[in-house]
Design a protein around this motif. Structure first.
Motif, PDB file in Angstrom:
ATOM      1  N   LEU A  76       0.869  -1.186   0.000  1.00 42.11           N
ATOM      2  CA  LEU A  76       0.000   0.000   0.000  1.00 42.11           C
ATOM      3  C   LEU A  76       0.897   1.225   0.000  1.00 42.11           C
ATOM      4  N   GLU A  77       0.694   2.064  -0.986  1.00 42.90           N
ATOM      5  CA  GLU A  77       1.447   3.308  -1.060  1.00 42.90           C
ATOM      6  C   GLU A  77       0.453   4.453  -1.162  1.00 42.90           C
ATOM      7  N   ALA A  78       0.756   5.504  -0.490  1.00 46.66           N
ATOM      8  CA  ALA A  78      -0.116   6.700  -0.556  1.00 46.66           C
ATOM      9  C   ALA A  78       0.752   7.941  -0.514  1.00 46.66           C
ATOM     10  N   ARG A  79       0.334   8.949  -1.238  1.00 47.04           N
ATOM     11  CA  ARG A  79       1.078  10.190  -1.225  1.00 47.04           C
ATOM     12  C   ARG A  79       0.145  11.302  -1.667  1.00 47.04           C
ATOM     13  N   MET A  80       0.445  12.418  -1.151  1.00 48.20           N
ATOM     14  CA  MET A  80      -0.319  13.593  -1.553  1.00 48.20           C
ATOM     15  C   MET A  80       0.085  13.973  -2.959  1.00 48.20           C
ATOM     16  N   PRO A  94       0.755  16.614  -5.947  1.00 55.62           N
ATOM     17  CA  PRO A  94       1.379  17.949  -5.895  1.00 55.62           C
ATOM     18  C   PRO A  94       0.359  19.066  -5.695  1.00 55.62           C
ATOM     19  N   SER A  95      -0.874  18.806  -6.147  1.00 57.59           N
ATOM     20  CA  SER A  95      -1.878  19.851  -5.965  1.00 57.59           C
ATOM     21  C   SER A  95      -2.213  20.061  -4.503  1.00 57.59           C
ATOM     22  N   GLY A  96      -1.904  19.060  -3.685  1.00 51.22           N
ATOM     23  CA  GLY A  96      -2.120  19.223  -2.258  1.00 51.22           C
ATOM     24  C   GLY A  96      -3.537  19.006  -1.804  1.00 51.22           C
ATOM     25  N   ASP A  97      -4.448  18.601  -2.674  1.00 52.41           N
ATOM     26  CA  ASP A  97      -5.830  18.436  -2.244  1.00 52.41           C
ATOM     27  C   ASP A  97      -6.347  17.021  -2.479  1.00 52.41           C
ATOM     28  N   ALA A  98      -5.477  16.174  -2.905  1.00 51.20           N
ATOM     29  CA  ALA A  98      -5.927  14.824  -3.172  1.00 51.20           C
ATOM     30  C   ALA A  98      -4.838  13.843  -2.767  1.00 51.20           C
ATOM     31  N   LEU A  99      -5.291  12.691  -2.465  1.00 48.84           N
ATOM     32  CA  LEU A  99      -4.392  11.632  -1.989  1.00 48.84           C
ATOM     33  C   LEU A  99      -4.409  10.506  -3.026  1.00 48.84           C
ATOM     34  N   ALA A 100      -3.252  10.174  -3.500  1.00 50.36           N
ATOM     35  CA  ALA A 100      -3.152   9.055  -4.444  1.00 50.36           C
ATOM     36  C   ALA A 100      -2.821   7.793  -3.667  1.00 50.36           C
ATOM     37  N   VAL A 101      -3.602   6.802  -3.866  1.00 44.13           N
ATOM     38  CA  VAL A 101      -3.406   5.532  -3.151  1.00 44.13           C
ATOM     39  C   VAL A 101      -3.214   4.431  -4.181  1.00 44.13           C
ATOM     40  N   ARG A 102      -2.177   3.689  -3.983  1.00 44.51           N
ATOM     41  CA  ARG A 102      -1.877   2.594  -4.910  1.00 44.51           C
ATOM     42  C   ARG A 102      -1.813   1.300  -4.109  1.00 44.51           C
TER      43      ARG A 102
END
Lengths: 329, 845
Positions: free
Chosen positions: B273-277, B279-287
């Protein structure tokens, strides 16, 4: 053994006799054998002894003419032999069920007696009748009066004593047609015969004598006390003598009768386990018979049904001679 | 007395009837025979009857004895003292493997109960069945094998108490630790020996047994693990390691076990599980990477959902699996909620420290562990990076004079509102105040740093910051590295002087896969190809996995390493020969592939051997071997420069945050005497993980982990979830994938694993737990078998001899002619009746 003697032995062998039917043919073969033996005299019992001369009388056969004496004396004499002594011989043959036993195979359908016709084997009865027929022939041939009795529980058939020419045929006929059944009652049967025989006679009893020794003793005693002579011919099959059965079997009594009070109880046993004891008992029985016979001045002969009737005949005839000598004939 | 093969023993008893049956059959087959001399025969039978019956009985007894003895010998009788069931007292230590795989739900489609039967239930039934074979004076102890192995009941003769304890054993999420369980079981058995009061004879009658109830799946045993040979003790002071002998080599302890599982049910689990904000700073990408295991993987569907506090929950994704497919990837994008919108879920993190916990949930299947995964993500909207270097001017006429700090500043903030703010820091002014508020520091002129500044940077890095170290572009010697790197807590070293290459060195056509550049991975090779360097300095003290960018000749351009949490922690590398080599700050490793690590490693890897600090936000040290200046490399003017620097900072911070993750079953270190509390997914069931369920309490039982006075946890991490302390620490724990592998271990491997400890005996499983199990031992013979076979042989020989004697075949048959021709050829035999016949020839007077 000479060729004639061998042929005689063949004639009298059970294997030979067993192949002959009807009984008359068998009887004829016995006669042939006997006569062959007589000529060569292999059997002492068949030899005739010179007794004396007597002067020739018209009507005598010239065959007995002593020509040597005539040559010396110019007188005609004929030879007189022992056989010319008249004897009474009574042959009693056991025709009870036990005499049906036999283990020597014969050709199917060639049995000459009631016993052998039912099982295609040379039975004790066949052997007994062969001996009886042969003995009757010889005795008749020597001028004896021969009678026959066939017994089981009682005297069933009787052929009155006679020395006539057709007596042997009558004897043969009685032997061949006698049914073999029931149990043997020796004492009663002999008593019945004794009541019909007044003068002294030689009783030849042919049986397997598979009965109590007491009965045999009392019967023989009655015979000898009346002045008769007796001879016991014990006829047993080889299997009874050897008891060589080698597999567990269920033994069924030949003389058991469903109608009588006797219960036919079969006996299951392993013969190998009881053989020694059985033979010992048989030996004791036979010895007992011999002792009884000797004690009463009688004689006993044990014969194997698988063997030739010749030796038996010889002993029988020897006994006959002995009896005749004692009579002082 | 019992038998290894009871069925054969019963068969032998039944076979005893054979001689009797044969005898009866042959009796019926007796040939009927008419006989005249029945009186004589009856008398003969009467005389011999008694002896004959006696002989027959003897033969019958000998025949049945032969059959019975042979059959019992084959059935392998085992005396009571061999099993220790009756005459001897036995101390049992029952080891229940309640590790993560024991939660496997059995394939019982008829079960409608929520409490479906699990593999643990089956194992406990096996234990109960096996204990039925104990002796009356035996004692039984119980322990669980899930990390950390625990003795839950000391050996006792109170079977009521044993059953009570067994009924309270629950399945855990932690991995199985059979190695540790066996050690503890052995120590417990040694400590609980019967008091024989010096009676040597009595002491020899004491038996000790360990009964392992386990499915023996891959999760229970490490690859190539061998029991009894992996005890390693590390002396931190002397930096030496010693290997203990196997604990069972000197003890005679019998090890029994349930038959290993043979099925491989299909199970889907979350692999990573990987997650990171963004660059826009308003969404979280989860893989999310899913893995599927099973012997018959068919086409199916599963559902995945992602959740994060402060972010809108995603709709469940349906993952369609093809037949044979074993891996799948799902990506989510969670949008941040408004400040006033909070989810109804329990708070899973504290927003004040800019960290969020992300949870991914998989649809339920037969094995629950692995269906939930957690990670910590840094959600700060803006990253502040300090660039330590001398201010320079951007002279576009002479690009080669532009210092690295400027290039870096440009790369980090190519546009306004890019999410990264750059603060310039003069090297002489670098102190804790200057670093306040910074997330990352880039050292463009490390040669100008004072020692105190270096130490400050070290603290910054250990506090979770990212420090990027560049070679000083001003000089060809980089002697400062000997002072800086140790203070940063890394083993990296610059060796020699800067090399000036005659021919520019290009980057490798294929770059390593690293989490730092995972975002740009698809384009990385293409971005790297035009980059070349004509100056570089060689670096040592790293592993292959720490290389971020690679030159074509194998030398690294960028290396990333996390700082050591404790400078005195030894690095222990145990070789296969058992020799140890300790390397610390003076490591002689000089090749890029030197195996050094900042955590102790053992040959037999178990999660228990990994102790991780939970209160230290370990940062990241990124080192360049070429200064990003045009005199060194053309990187500053290549497209790779911007994503490289930005990802180093962003992903670096994310990696630092994600190190706040531990494996379920690991031992963590934190502030002494503190307590971590798990915040699990909001399900109806209480969290699992404790060895004994508190049946007296009706309330939800939360998992906690308490630190001892030394800061080491008193227990292992019991569940997957997010942990927090009074200090608002956030820590995520996940189940290790290898601890829930369901593939059964091959029996041969198990035998080899247990061979050093004296082997293992399997007890067959019984579908009907009410029936006694058939014992199957590795023994095919027992001491009783040989005597029984000898008895059978003697009985047969005796029977044969006696049968011959009794059948009188050796007796000479009286009167039997050896020739069948009776016509005057002579009858042999002495004293036979037929001799009389011969004697009567010629008449007897």
């Amino acid at each position: 053994m000479t060729e004639r003697a061998m042929r005689a032995e063949q004639y009298l062998a059970p294997e030979t006799l067993g192949q002959l039917a009807p009984f008359e043919l068998r009887a004829r073969m016995i006669v042939e054998g006997v006569m062959s033996g007589m000529h060569r005299s292999p059997y002492q019992g068949l030899a005739v002894e010179f007794a004396e001369h007597r002067q020739y009388a018209p009507g005598d056969g010239i065959r007995q003419m002593d020509w040597k004496v005539f040559a010396r004396t110019d007188k005609l004499y004929i030879k007189r032999y022992v056989q010319e002594t008249n004897l009474d011989v009574v042959v009693l043959v056991d025709c009870s069920n036990s005499m049906r036993f036999g283990t020597l195979s014969m050709k199917r359908g060639w049995g000459g007696t009631d016993a052998s016709r039912s099982n295609d084997r040379w039975t004790k009865f066949d052997h007994a009748t062969a001996c009886a027929a042969a003995l009757a022939y010889v005795c008749l041939h020597q001028g004896d009066r021969v009678g026959l009795g066939l017994f089981d529980e009682e005297l069933r058939t009787q052929v009155k004593r006679s020395s006539q020419r057709d007596q042997w045929r009558a004897i043969v006929g009685a032997l061949s047609g006698q049914p073999v059944q029931r149990k043997a009652q020796l004492g009663r049967s002999v008593d019945q015969m004794l009541s019909r025989v007044q003068n002294r006679a030689l009783f030849v009893i042919v049986s397997d004598f598979l009965m109590g020794l007491d009965e045999i003793r009392t019967t023989l005693a009655r015979l000898t006390h009346r002045g008769h002579d007796a001879m016991l011919l014990q006829t047993l099959d080889r299997q009874e003598l050897e008891f060589s059965i080698d597999q567990p079997s269920r033994f069924e009594d030949l003389e058991a009768s469903s109608a009588s009070s006797d219960v036919a109880q079969a006996l299951e046993t392993d013969p190998r386990a009881v053989r020694a004891a059985y033979l010992e008992l048989l030996r004791e029985h036979v010895d007992g018979i011999n002792r009884i016979a000797r004690g009463l001045n009688a004689d006993s002969v044990l014969c194997d049904t698988h063997e030739s009737v010749g030796p038996v005949l010889a002993s029988l005839l020897d006994r006959r001679m002995h009896f005749a000598g004692r009579r002082g004939g | 007395m019992t038998f290894a093969h009871p069925a054969l023993a019963w068969t032998a008893l039944g076979a005893v009837a054979l001689p009797i049956v044969i005898h009866l059959l042959f009796r019926r087959r007796r040939v009927p025979l008419e006989w005249a001399a029945m009186d004589l025969l009856r008398e003969a039978v009467r005389r011999t009857n008694r002896r004959t019956k006696f002989e027959q009985w003897i033969l019958l007894v000998l025949r049945t004895l032969a059959v019975l003895a042979a059959g019992l010998a084959i059935a392998v009788p085992m005396a009571s003292d061999e099993l220790g069931l009756q005459d001897r007292r036995t101390t049992w230590m029952v080891v229940v493997d309640n590790g993560a795989t024991s939660q496997l739900v059995t394939d019982d489609e008829s079960s409608q109960s929520q409490q479906a039967s699990r593999e643990l239930d089956r194992l406990l039934d096996e234990v109960r069945v096996a204990l039925r074979a104990r002796g009356e004076r035996d004692r039984v102890g119980v322990m669980t094998a899930a990390a950390r192995p625990t003795v839950v009941l000391q050996p006792t003769a109170d079977m009521v108490e044993v059953e009570r304890v067994l009924s309270r054993v629950t399945a855990s999420m932690t991995p199985s630790d059979l190695e540790g369980a066996l050690r503890i079981a052995r120590e417990t058995l040694s400590a609980s020996e019967f008091d024989t009061e010096g009676d040597e004879a009595a002491s020899t009658r004491e038996l000790r047994k360990i009964f392992i109830a386990s499915g023996f799946r891959r999760g229970a045993l490490g690859e190539g693990q061998v029991f009894g040979q992996t005890s390693i003790t590390v002396d931190d002071t002397t930096q030496t390691a010693t290997q203990d002998e196997g604990p069972f080599l000197q003890d005679s302890i019998e090890i029994l076990a349930t038959v290993p599982a043979s099925d491989v049910p299909t199970d889907i689990r979350i692999r990573s599980l990987e997650a990171r904000m963004l660059p826009s700073g308003d969404a979280l990408a989860v893989r999310v990477v899913l893995a599927r295991e099973g012997s018959d993987v068919r086409a199916e569907e599963s559902k995945v959902g992602a959740f994060a506090d402060g972010f809108a929950s995603s709709t469940q994704r349906v993952v369609r699996w093809d037949a044979g497919q074993t891996e799948a990837t799902v990506e989510f994008q969670l949008t941040q909620e408004s400040a006033t919108a909070r989810t109804s879920q329990a708070a899973i993190s504290n927003r004040q420290d800019q960290r969020r916990a992300v949870r991914v949930e998989l649809s339920e299947d037969r094995l629950r562990p692995g269906n939930n995964a957690y990670t910590i993500v840094d959600v700060r909207p803006e990253i502040e990076v300090g660039v330590v270097g001398r201010r320079g001017s951007l002279d576009m006429a002479d690009l080669e004079k532009i210092p690295a700090s400027l290039w870096i500043a440009r790369a980090l903030s190519p546009m306004v509102g890019g999410g990264i703010r750059v603060r310039e820091i003069d090297p002489s002014a670098l102190d804790s105040r200057a670093l306040l508020g910074l997330d990352a520091v880039i050292l463009a002129r490390p040669d100008l740093l004072a020692t105190t500044s270096m130490e400050t940077l070290g603290e910054f890095a250990r506090a979770g910051g990212v420090v990027v170290v560049l070679p000083s572009g001003e000089s060809l010697t980089q002697s400062w590295s000997a002072e800086l790197f140790p203070r940063l807590g890394v083993g990296l070293r610059f060796t020699g002087d800067v090399k000036v290459l005659e021919t520019p060195l290009r980057l490798a056509d294929e770059q390593p896969r690293t989490p730092l550049l995972s975002t740009v991975r698809p384009e990385l090779d293409a971005l790297s190809s035009p980059v070349e360097a004509n100056r570089l300095i060689e670096c040592t003290g790293f592993t292959t996995g720490e290389v971020v960018l690679l030159y074509a000749n194998g030398l690294p351009l960028v290396v990333a390493q996390s700082p050591r949490l404790d400078q005195q922690t030894a690095v222990v590398d145990v070789t296969a020969t058992g020799k140890t080599r300790a390397s610390g700050a003076d490591s002689e490793a000089s090749t890029p592939n030197a195996s050094t690590s900042n955590t102790p490693t053992f040959k037999a890897s178990t999660p228990l051997d990994q102790t991780q600090r939970a209160d230290s936000k370990a940062g990241l040290i990124v080192v360049f071997t070429s200064a990003p200046e045009l005199s060194w490399t053309n990187l500053p003017v290549k497209p790779l420069m911007v994503p490289l620097l930005q990802e180093i900072v962003r992903a670096g911070l994310q990696l630092a945050a994600s190190r706040d993750e531990v494996a379920v079953g690991a031992v963590i270190q934190a502030e002494p005497s503190t307590t971590l509390q798990a915040v699990t997914s909001p399900t109806a069931e209480p969290p699992l993980g404790t060895a004994l369920r508190d049946t007296s309490s009706q309330s939800t039982f939360e998992a906690t982990v308490s630190m001892g006075a030394d800061g080491v946890a008193l227990d292992v991490v019991p569940v997957a979830g997010v942990w927090r302390s009074e200090n608002q620490l956030v820590l995520a724990s996940n189940v290790r994938e290898d601890s829930i592998a369901l593939t059964p271990i091959a029996v041969e491997q198990l035998r080899a694993a247990f061979a050093p400890v004296g082997g293992i005996t399997w007890t067959a499983s019984s579908e009907n737990s009410n029936e006694d199990p058939a014992r199957m031992t590795t023994k095919a013979w027992s001491l009783w078998s040989w005597p029984l076979f000898v008895i059978a042989l003697l009985a047969l020989l005796t029977e044969g001899v006696l049968a011959k004697i009794f059948s009188h075949m050796s007796f000479h048959r009286a009167g039997v002619s050896e020739s069948t021709d009776s016509r005057g050829t002579g009858l042999r035999g002495t004293g036979s009746i037929l001799d009389r016949v011969r004697a009567t020839r010629g008449g007897a007077s």
